[in-house]
Every structure is written in structure tokens, then in C-alpha cells.
Design a protein around this motif. Structure first.
Motif, PDB file in Angstrom:
ATOM      1  N   ARG A 135       1.384   8.254   1.716  1.00 11.32           N
ATOM      2  CA  ARG A 135       2.356   7.171   1.516  1.00 11.32           C
ATOM      3  C   ARG A 135       2.747   6.430   2.785  1.00 11.32           C
ATOM      4  NH1 ARG A 135       5.380  10.889  -3.026  1.00 11.32           N
ATOM      5  NH2 ARG A 135       3.375  11.369  -3.973  1.00 11.32           N
TER       6      ARG A 135
ATOM      7  N   THR B 272       8.080   8.319   5.394  1.00 11.97           N
ATOM      8  CA  THR B 272       7.165   7.931   4.321  1.00 11.97           C
ATOM      9  C   THR B 272       6.073   8.959   4.014  1.00 11.97           C
ATOM     10  OG1 THR B 272       5.889   6.705   5.975  1.00 11.97           O
ATOM     11  CG2 THR B 272       7.494   5.452   4.671  1.00 11.97           C
ATOM     12  N   SER B 273       5.679   9.766   5.006  1.00  7.94           N
ATOM     13  CA  SER B 273       4.633  10.763   4.748  1.00  7.94           C
ATOM     14  C   SER B 273       4.784  11.938   5.708  1.00  7.94           C
ATOM     15  CB  SER B 273       3.232  10.150   4.913  1.00  7.94           C
ATOM     16  OG  SER B 273       2.968   9.921   6.280  1.00  7.94           O
TER      17      SER B 273
ATOM     18  N   SER C 293      -3.674   7.627   3.141  1.00  6.95           N
ATOM     19  CA  SER C 293      -2.779   6.484   2.966  1.00  6.95           C
ATOM     20  C   SER C 293      -3.529   5.154   3.035  1.00  6.95           C
ATOM     21  CB  SER C 293      -1.687   6.497   4.055  1.00  6.95           C
ATOM     22  OG  SER C 293      -0.896   7.659   3.972  1.00  6.95           O
TER      23      SER C 293
END
Lengths: 333, 333
Positions: free
Chosen positions: A152, A211-212, A231
Motif C-alpha cells: 500500500r 501506509t505499508s 506496491s
């Protein structure tokens, strides 16, 4: 003739697994991430398994306490990488018939102590006979904030890493070269007694702009590639910013080796690598400071595909080298 | 000198585990039962692990499909024994480097198919290198009715068992004697492709009068002893009532062996053994009939400690013989 595992490597098995195993509705994160996450009754439950086999994975000098501890930590590290708090641990253990009962006791006492340190407990197990000691752990936890995953990250974010890099790999090198001097003991301990970054993982999961995430088990470079590939983005890191443990530098100097080799390609640091939106950086700094934990911003995400490393302004491609089972020489995949 | 596992057997390890691993508040059933059960957010989650090691546990004639299937079933059987519906499965698998990729694929496809048959799915795994194929499965499920356990039988109840007994052990005997005639194929299949009694386990859990349950993995006699000892009661079974598979009788006759040896001491039938209050018997019969499943009442619980078997009115003590890892001859413990 049919291909054998040594010809294709572990990654071919993982590709197969992704193709074969299909998700059901309650599975939010399935095959391919650090831990699976299931959505049940409004809660997110994380579960993972990690196994190690004596001859291939446990240095001979490891004590039963260290074996027990590592079996717990490598599993809890997977939970940390998805932002879950460890709740319970189960393990299956195979041992030779002439294994000493007192060693089994020491392994189990260490597992109990370690699980408790993370606020979890050992709830089940299975004992089998096998030629080599083999421990498969299974960890179960609850995601407290959002679910962290590898796929992500988006361009325009920062890349961070908890703790320091290189100690575990340098420690393995110390063990292999039998340079067991007192001053390098912390490196050996980093290899044999790693920590899982569960507190850090929970903070990351609760920080909106993160986000990740992924844990650094296969090597920092390899794990950077995994975030980038999953991603569909590019990553650039600045070599000067990598938080290399000072003892790793000292040790590397003493053996005439580049400390960045340990930090980038060594693996088993069990730190967390993550991406975060720049607007959330100060929030994360505040939260880490309050918990007395450390992270370092080492680079950023960009458009494109691949991982690059910059040194004194020069940018080059970072090779995707890491540890892979069945392939006995690390290689550029 | 320190004791070795071959001197003390698997049961000594289990006793140690019970001593060492302490429960936390959310753990309803911990170490010592078929599966652990945790209470979280008003729901009961069951989890278990079961491992097998190639050389000691997998007959050489087993196909990759049978290996994959059995890895799933032995874990789901533990969930069935506590009354849980399987939701998810993870597995750690160690293989030699010269193992064929196509065999790994067949094992994984079989796991996927099998998990789906029980309404669950494979959500994670780990692949390692090892000298011998070793599969550790981890199963996760939700308890739908009450939690079944081994230690809640009381005197004055009935003892029942699902399905039939003896096939798996007779099948192993067929394999060992290489008597692989077509007519004995169902016995071989019973050994290599057992079923987990999940539907039966859920029905038992939903029937109020059912007081305890266990799956028959170590041998019927041994598992009877476990219910009796854990519950602090006695059990008497009637030999004539034991539901022995007719093919086991036929096979036993052909080799001049007593079929009751397979049924009582063989193990791996993965049926469910349970106790039930007499007042609930008709309810259970109705529910099993509706689901097209079978059980047989074979005895009753009594005051006292121990397990007895009656034959033509004569009662004798049933020896506590079963399969135990590290001790290579079954023995009266």
C-alpha cells in the motif's frame, strides 16, 4: 524431468502458494504478507507461522533458552509487521529420541518467559519425533489500529526503519568465524536473541499516515524490493542515513569488510521497515518518543519500479539480494 | 546424567508443558486438550497445531495428495474435538532441496481442496529447508455451541463414539505387510485419507447433555483413559458394542489377528469419543440422523478411577496402551 526446489528456490514455492490458495470473504490479508488477517465480528485477527530447522537455521552455539526465545520472536515479528498485538502462541516441535528432557524444559521455559514479555501466552503445542530439532511456531494476535501490509505504499512518501541495522548478520559472521571476543558479544546476542518490534508495529498501525510495513527478516535490500514490487512503486534510500549499529562498523573494520553488506543484505534484524506520508511524520516522531523507541527516515518512495541507493549524490540500483531457502548462494534474482 | 526423551516418552514432555505454560484470563482451554480455546469479544476461538515428520509418520506409499490431506485433517480433527468449526489453516513445511516442485504443488492443491471441503481456507504458511519432509499445520476455528473438553465427564453418563473403529490401524498393517490387495484398499485409504468429524463435533457441542469429547488419534483405549483420568471418573465399555468396521474383521481374520487390537489400540481413526447425559440421548440421535451421521453408545461412566471392558459379562481392566512418540513399543504406562 520435474524441477527440484534447489533449481527454483523458495520464491517459486511462494508464487505457487499464491496461485493455489484462494481467499474467502473474511480474509482481509492472505498468502504473501507477513501475517494473515481475518475480519471476524468487527475485530481483525492476525495469524502467522514461522518454522526453523536445526541444522540449517540454528547456530550450534545457541543455548536452549536462545532457541526458545527465537522461536517466539520470529513469529511475533510477523504480527508486529501487520500492526497486531500478540495474544497467543502455539508450537509444534520435533526432536530426536536422544534429545535431553532438560533441554526441552529449558526451551519451553524460555518460550513461556518470552511470550509473557510480549503480553501473550503459550496455549498449545504438539511434540513429534524427528531426526533434527524443528520448531514451528504459530502466533495469533489482534490488530489494534489499521492493518499494515506490504502493498500500500504510494509515490511521494517517506521510507523509515525502526532500530538499527546489521547486528544480526554481523553476529552470525562472528559465530561462523569463531571470533567470539567479549566486545562482539552484543552482535552474537542480536543474532541469537532478536527482539520483535511489537510496540513499534502497534504505533505504526495507529498512525494514520503510515501506509505499508514489513519486518526485516530476509535482508533490508530484499525487503525494500518486496515493498516496492508489491506496491508497484520505486524506492530510493540514502546510504548515509542507514542506521548502522556502531559495533557493526567496528567489527566490519576489524575483518576488513563493508558494514553496509551486513546492513543491506544480511537479514534477521527483525526491525520494521515502513512507508509514511510526510504530513504524518511529526505525529509518528511524537508517538515513538513517548514510547522510548527509535526510527530513522532513510529514503522516499517514487514513481517507477525498482529500488535505488544514493551515495554522495550518485544513485545506483540496489540489487535484490537476500536470504532464500533452497538456493544456497545469495543471488540477484 | 540427564534423562533423554526415549527414556521418558512424549507424556513426560506434555506434563512439563502443563507445568511451565500458565494460562491468562482469556484462555478458557489451555495446554492439554485437543485445541486451545480463547474467549475474545464474546466469541470462542479454537486453535491447535499438529505436525508430522516424513520418516516417522508418513508411509512411503502416501501420495502428495494424501500427505496434504492428512496435514489438514489431523488439525481439523482437533477443532472438531472441542466443537469448533474450522475457519482458517496455516502450515509450515520443511523439505529437502532436491524435493520436486511438482510434489509441493500437489501437496498444496490437496490442502486447498481439503480446507475448502470443511468450509475453511489456507491463509498462510512458511517454507523451510530440512532433511526430511515435515509439515506443521495450525488450525483456527470458532466454537459454535459450548466448548467441549476432556475433563468434564461425570459418573452416570453414557459413552459414545462416532463412525467406526479400527480401519486406520488395520490400513497401516496392510501397508506394512505389503498386502495391498484391492479388497483392502478402503483400509489403506482410511489410514492415508482420514476424515475430520467436524460436523459431528459441532452437533456434539450444540447438544446440551454432551459433557466431554476427545478425538481418537492415539488409540481408543488410550483416549478412554484420557477422558477418565482428566475427568476423575471411571469408564466401562462393552466389547460387543464397539462399532468395528466389517472390513477390519475380514482383514483380521485373513491374517489371524484379533480385530479388537486394531479397534482398541491402533489409533488414527480420528473419530470422536464423547460422554453424554442419558436424558439427552434421543436429542443427539435426532440431530445425528438429520445430518446423516453415525454414532454408537459403547459404555458408561462410573464412580472410581480407571477403564474397564466387559465381554460376555466378564469385566477386566482395559490397558492404557496407545501410540506415544519417543517410546517405540506401545506399552502399558
Amino acid at each position: 524431468m520435474s524441477k527440484r526446489l534447489k533449481d527454483v528456490g523458495e520464491s517459486a514455492v511462494l508464487r505457487l502458494a499464491r496461485k493455489i490458495f484462494t481467499k474467502s470473504k473474511i480474509v482481509v490479508t492472505g498468502i504473501g504478507d507477513d501475517a494473515a488477517v481475518l475480519s471476524i465480528g468487527g475485530k481483525f485477527f492476525a495469524m502467522t507461522t514461522d518454522m526453523f530447522v536445526g541444522k540449517t537455521s540454528i547456530p550450534q552455539i545457541a543455548t536452549p533458552e536462545q532457541i526458545g526465545k527465537k522461536a517466539v520472536v520470529i513469529n511475533f515479528s510477523d504480527l508486529a509487521a501487520v500492526g497486531a498485538r500478540p495474544i497467543a502462541l502455539l508450537f509444534s516441535i520435533a526432536m530426536p529420541a536422544d534429545f535431553e528432557l532438560s533441554s526441552v524444559e529449558r526451551i519451553m521455559r524460555s518460550m513461556e518467559k518470552e511470550a509473557r514479555r510480549y503480553g501473550a501466552c503459550v496455549v498449545g503445542g504438539d511434540v513429534d519425533e524427528g531426526e533434527d530439532i524443528t520448531i514451528a511456531g504459530f502466533a495469533f494476535g489482534i490488530v489494534e489500529g489499521k492493518i499494515l501490509a506490504r502493498d500500500r505504499a504510494r509515490p511521494g512518501e517517506l521510507v523509515g526503519v525502526t532500530g538499527e541495522l546489521g547486528s544480526a548478520a554481523a553476529g552470525l559472521d562472528v559465530i561462523r568465524r569463531k571470533l567470539e571476543e567479549k566486545r562482539f558479544e552484543p552482535l552474537i546476542r542480536a543474532q541469537l536473541e532478536p527482539e520483535a518490534r511489537c510496540v513499534e508495529g502497534i504505533i505504526l498501525g495507529k498512525c494514520k499516515g503510515v501506509t505499508s510495513a514489513i519486518d526485516i527478516s530476509d535482508g533490508f535490500a530484499y525487503n525494500l524490493w518486496q515493498i516496492a514490487e508489491e506496491s508497484g512503486i520505486g524506492i530510493t534510500v540514502e546510504k548515509e542515513k542507514l542506521p548502522i549499529c556502531s559495533l557493526v562498523k567496528e567489527y566490519s573494520k576489524s575483518i576488513g569488510k563493508d558494514p553496509y553488506d551486513f546492513a543491506l543484505f544480511g537479514g534477521e534484524d527483525y526491525e520494521l521497515l515502513f512507508t509514511i506520508k510526510p504530513s504524518s511524520l511529526s505525529e509518528l516522531e511524537r508517538k515513538f518518543k513517548r514510547a522510548n523507541r527509535k526510527f530513522t527516515i532513510v529514503g522516499k518512495t517514487v514513481r517507477g519500479r525498482g529500488v535505488w541507493i544514493s551515495e554522495e549524490g550518485k544513485v545506483k540500483r540496489l540489487p535484490k539480494i537476500g536470504f532464500e531457502h533452497f538456493r544456497h548462494n545469495s543471488q540477484n534474482l
